[in-house]
Design a protein around this motif. Structure first.
Motif, PDB file in Angstrom:
ATOM      1  N   SER A 170       0.843  -1.198   0.000  1.00 14.56           N
ATOM      2  CA  SER A 170       0.000   0.000   0.000  1.00 14.56           C
ATOM      3  C   SER A 170       0.871   1.238   0.000  1.00 14.56           C
ATOM      4  CB  SER A 170      -0.944  -0.002   1.206  1.00 14.56           C
ATOM      5  OG  SER A 170      -0.234  -0.193   2.407  1.00 14.56           O
ATOM      6  N   THR A 171       0.284   2.336  -0.484  1.00  8.43           N
ATOM      7  CA  THR A 171       1.032   3.595  -0.552  1.00  8.43           C
ATOM      8  C   THR A 171       0.227   4.728   0.088  1.00  8.43           C
ATOM      9  OG1 THR A 171       0.175   4.128  -2.761  1.00  8.43           O
ATOM     10  CG2 THR A 171       2.276   2.930  -2.652  1.00  8.43           C
ATOM     11  N   PHE A 172       0.999   5.681   0.607  1.00 11.48           N
ATOM     12  CA  PHE A 172       0.457   6.855   1.294  1.00 11.48           C
ATOM     13  C   PHE A 172       1.276   8.071   0.875  1.00 11.48           C
ATOM     14  CE2 PHE A 172      -0.191   3.071   3.725  1.00 11.48           C
ATOM     15  CZ  PHE A 172      -1.496   3.161   4.175  1.00 11.48           C
ATOM     16  N   ALA A 173       0.676   9.225   0.926  1.00  9.60           N
ATOM     17  CA  ALA A 173       1.386  10.449   0.549  1.00  9.60           C
ATOM     18  C   ALA A 173       2.451  10.823   1.579  1.00  9.60           C
ATOM     19  CB  ALA A 173       0.404  11.595   0.363  1.00  9.60           C
ATOM     20  N   THR A 174       2.136  10.615   2.862  1.00 10.65           N
ATOM     21  CA  THR A 174       3.043  11.051   3.926  1.00 10.65           C
ATOM     22  C   THR A 174       3.105  10.015   5.056  1.00 10.65           C
ATOM     23  OG1 THR A 174       1.323  12.138   5.236  1.00 10.65           O
ATOM     24  CG2 THR A 174       2.367  13.471   3.496  1.00 10.65           C
TER      25      THR A 174
END
Length: 96
Positions: free
Chosen positions: A58-62
């Motif tokens: 999974s990916t997140f901006a911050t």
């Protein structure tokens, strides 16, 4: 961008059913948690001794978005399910 990867080894009892339920519940989080940019969930087909049964990417901006995801009620609900059906998990978080 922050990347969050987790791998799970499932208990043998009801393994195939539990794999499908957990995969579905994890994939549903994308529509429930706004700070979760993307999630891929895969079930292992290799089945070697070294292999884990399921992984998520999974990916997140911050980093703050990842922290908020970690305590989000929808995520915590899935975490409780996962704790009941898995033996072990491994995680790695990194920044690109």
């Amino acid at each position: 961008m922050i990347v969050h990867i987790v791998m799970f080894k499932f208990k043998d009892e009801n393994k195939q059913e539990n794999l499908m339920v957990v995969k579905s519940k994890l994939e549903e989080l994308v529509s429930k948690i706004p700070m979760l940019d993307k999630m891929e969930v895969g079930i292992d087909f290799n089945q070697s001794e070294r292999a884990f049964d399921l992984s998520l990417y999974s990916t997140f901006a911050t980093k703050d978005d990842l922290k908020a995801y970690a305590i989000h009620p929808a995520h915590l609900e899935v975490v409780e399910l996962i704790k009941n059906v898995t033996e072990v998990s491994k995680v790695v978080d990194y920044e690109i």
